[in-house]
Design a protein around this motif. Sequence first.
Motif, PDB file in Angstrom:
ATOM      1  N   SER A  20       0.827  -1.214   0.000  1.00  0.00           N
ATOM      2  CA  SER A  20       0.000   0.000   0.000  1.00  0.00           C
ATOM      3  C   SER A  20       0.861   1.263   0.000  1.00  0.00           C
ATOM      4  N   THR A  21       2.044   1.187   0.594  1.00  0.00           N
ATOM      5  CA  THR A  21       2.922   2.361   0.639  1.00  0.00           C
ATOM      6  C   THR A  21       3.576   2.638  -0.716  1.00  0.00           C
ATOM      7  N   PHE A  22       4.109   1.585  -1.330  1.00  0.00           N
ATOM      8  CA  PHE A  22       4.871   1.784  -2.564  1.00  0.00           C
ATOM      9  C   PHE A  22       3.990   1.834  -3.816  1.00  0.00           C
ATOM     10  N   TYR A  23       2.941   1.014  -3.854  1.00  0.00           N
ATOM     11  CA  TYR A  23       2.161   0.911  -5.086  1.00  0.00           C
ATOM     12  C   TYR A  23       0.859   1.715  -5.032  1.00  0.00           C
ATOM     13  N   VAL A  24       0.196   1.695  -3.908  1.00  0.00           N
ATOM     14  CA  VAL A  24      -1.048   2.476  -3.785  1.00  0.00           C
ATOM     15  C   VAL A  24      -0.721   3.927  -3.428  1.00  0.00           C
ATOM     16  N   GLY A  25       0.188   4.093  -2.467  1.00  0.00           N
ATOM     17  CA  GLY A  25       0.546   5.447  -2.025  1.00  0.00           C
ATOM     18  C   GLY A  25       1.606   6.121  -2.871  1.00  0.00           C
ATOM     19  N   ASN A  26       2.217   5.376  -3.811  1.00  0.00           N
ATOM     20  CA  ASN A  26       3.245   5.919  -4.722  1.00  0.00           C
ATOM     21  C   ASN A  26       4.337   6.696  -3.970  1.00  0.00           C
ATOM     22  N   LEU A  27       4.972   6.011  -3.029  1.00  0.00           N
ATOM     23  CA  LEU A  27       5.985   6.662  -2.188  1.00  0.00           C
ATOM     24  C   LEU A  27       7.099   7.316  -3.013  1.00  0.00           C
ATOM     25  N   PHE A  28       7.614   6.599  -3.999  1.00  0.00           N
ATOM     26  CA  PHE A  28       8.724   7.133  -4.790  1.00  0.00           C
ATOM     27  C   PHE A  28       8.265   8.250  -5.733  1.00  0.00           C
ATOM     28  N   GLU A  29       7.114   8.035  -6.395  1.00  0.00           N
ATOM     29  CA  GLU A  29       6.627   8.995  -7.387  1.00  0.00           C
ATOM     30  C   GLU A  29       6.285  10.352  -6.771  1.00  0.00           C
ATOM     31  N   ARG A  30       5.945  10.366  -5.484  1.00  0.00           N
ATOM     32  CA  ARG A  30       5.566  11.627  -4.838  1.00  0.00           C
ATOM     33  C   ARG A  30       6.761  12.587  -4.726  1.00  0.00           C
ATOM     34  N   GLY A  31       7.956  12.023  -4.665  1.00  0.00           N
ATOM     35  CA  GLY A  31       9.151  12.852  -4.574  1.00  0.00           C
ATOM     36  C   GLY A  31       9.288  13.577  -3.248  1.00  0.00           C
ATOM     37  N   GLU A  32       8.627  13.073  -2.198  1.00  0.00           N
ATOM     38  CA  GLU A  32       8.712  13.699  -0.871  1.00  0.00           C
ATOM     39  C   GLU A  32       9.203  12.662   0.138  1.00  0.00           C
ATOM     40  N   ALA A  33      10.134  13.073   0.972  1.00  0.00           N
ATOM     41  CA  ALA A  33      10.694  12.162   1.970  1.00  0.00           C
ATOM     42  C   ALA A  33       9.824  12.174   3.224  1.00  0.00           C
ATOM     43  N   ASP A  34       8.731  11.421   3.161  1.00  0.00           N
ATOM     44  CA  ASP A  34       7.874  11.269   4.342  1.00  0.00           C
ATOM     45  C   ASP A  34       7.178   9.912   4.265  1.00  0.00           C
ATOM     46  N   LEU A  35       6.441   9.569   5.307  1.00  0.00           N
ATOM     47  CA  LEU A  35       5.735   8.283   5.331  1.00  0.00           C
ATOM     48  C   LEU A  35       4.223   8.483   5.329  1.00  0.00           C
ATOM     49  N   TYR A  36       3.778   9.618   4.777  1.00  0.00           N
ATOM     50  CA  TYR A  36       2.328   9.841   4.751  1.00  0.00           C
ATOM     51  C   TYR A  36       1.584   8.731   3.983  1.00  0.00           C
ATOM     52  N   PRO A  37       2.125   8.262   2.818  1.00  0.00           N
ATOM     53  CA  PRO A  37       1.435   7.165   2.117  1.00  0.00           C
ATOM     54  C   PRO A  37       1.305   5.910   2.986  1.00  0.00           C
ATOM     55  N   PHE A  38       2.300   5.686   3.837  1.00  0.00           N
ATOM     56  CA  PHE A  38       2.282   4.520   4.734  1.00  0.00           C
ATOM     57  C   PHE A  38       1.186   4.677   5.790  1.00  0.00           C
ATOM     58  N   PHE A  39       1.166   5.818   6.468  1.00  0.00           N
ATOM     59  CA  PHE A  39       0.189   6.001   7.551  1.00  0.00           C
ATOM     60  C   PHE A  39      -1.235   6.177   7.027  1.00  0.00           C
ATOM     61  N   SER A  40      -1.382   6.765   5.838  1.00  0.00           N
ATOM     62  CA  SER A  40      -2.740   7.031   5.339  1.00  0.00           C
ATOM     63  C   SER A  40      -3.511   5.749   5.060  1.00  0.00           C
ATOM     64  N   MET A  41      -2.801   4.635   4.871  1.00  0.00           N
ATOM     65  CA  MET A  41      -3.484   3.371   4.598  1.00  0.00           C
ATOM     66  C   MET A  41      -3.790   2.578   5.871  1.00  0.00           C
ATOM     67  N   HIS A  42      -3.281   3.001   7.006  1.00  0.00           N
ATOM     68  CA  HIS A  42      -3.445   2.221   8.227  1.00  0.00           C
ATOM     69  C   HIS A  42      -4.897   2.002   8.662  1.00  0.00           C
ATOM     70  N   PRO A  43      -5.763   3.029   8.570  1.00  0.00           N
ATOM     71  CA  PRO A  43      -7.156   2.761   8.976  1.00  0.00           C
ATOM     72  C   PRO A  43      -7.775   1.606   8.197  1.00  0.00           C
ATOM     73  N   TRP A  44      -7.465   1.516   6.902  1.00  0.00           N
ATOM     74  CA  TRP A  44      -8.055   0.468   6.060  1.00  0.00           C
ATOM     75  C   TRP A  44      -7.397  -0.885   6.330  1.00  0.00           C
ATOM     76  N   LEU A  45      -6.104  -0.878   6.596  1.00  0.00           N
ATOM     77  CA  LEU A  45      -5.434  -2.135   6.957  1.00  0.00           C
ATOM     78  C   LEU A  45      -5.951  -2.662   8.291  1.00  0.00           C
ATOM     79  N   TYR A  46      -6.126  -1.759   9.238  1.00  0.00           N
ATOM     80  CA  TYR A  46      -6.591  -2.179  10.569  1.00  0.00           C
ATOM     81  C   TYR A  46      -8.017  -2.716  10.540  1.00  0.00           C
ATOM     82  N   ILE A  47      -8.838  -2.177   9.653  1.00  0.00           N
ATOM     83  CA  ILE A  47     -10.220  -2.684   9.545  1.00  0.00           C
ATOM     84  C   ILE A  47     -10.209  -4.179   9.244  1.00  0.00           C
TER      85      ILE A  47
END
Length: 246
Positions: A37-64
């Motif tokens: 979810s971080t690399f492919y759904v959240g596009n961590l590399f393509e965003r060009g920003e050094a943060d983990l927002y794509p990682f944390f933004s998916m947590h509510p759905w993973l936890y469900i």
Amino acid sequence: MNIRNIWFIMKREFNGYFATPVAYVFIIIFLLLAGFSTFYVGNLFERGEADLYPFFSMHPWLYILLIPAISMRLWAEERKSGSIELLMTLPVSVFEAVIGKFLAAWAFTGLALLLNFPLWVTVNVLGNPDNGVIFTGFIGSLLMAGGFLAIGASISSITKNQVIAFVISLIVSLIFVLAGFGIVLDFFSSWAPQTLVNVISSFSFLTHFDAISKGVIDLRDILYFVALIAIWLFANALIINVRKAD
């Protein structure tokens, strides 16, 4: 409340997770889904920003999906096997047992969350992230996981069937997340007064976690998760007390 009793229950429960392959399978699935979810759904590399927002933004759905798999066995298994009767004969109060089991599940979830630290290392290698924001995101995620677990533990105490506990926990968790989802709020905004829309939004995990995941620490968000956990654990203890004889 006796801390030693809580520690005894917590230790017994936590070790129980690793008595079967289930714990290892859960951790592997969690890490794979978090990475995907971080690399492919959240596009961590393509965003060009050094943060983990794509990682944390998916947590509510993973936890469900994943937290009900942990919480479903907390009390349903005890009821099905009859070991709850043995547990109730121990010199441990119901509330101590509830807290001990909850803390064990929370510690196990925290361990799975901690094992995502290579992602933190990765963004530090690639750029210059705000590590304070990332640390706050981990704390917020852990608090939110506690909320999901408290809900699931309470529902698990209602039934002997782990599948039923899983499904109901998933549905209730989904309601708590979707209450802050844009589409849901837009639906209510079209006919309901803004006060009601704000009340619905205030119950959502998304509303309170989103700010924390961006590094914004608001005491109201922290209190929301703490109060939510306390209320559901109180309900958990109440249900165990009422259904002791079942």
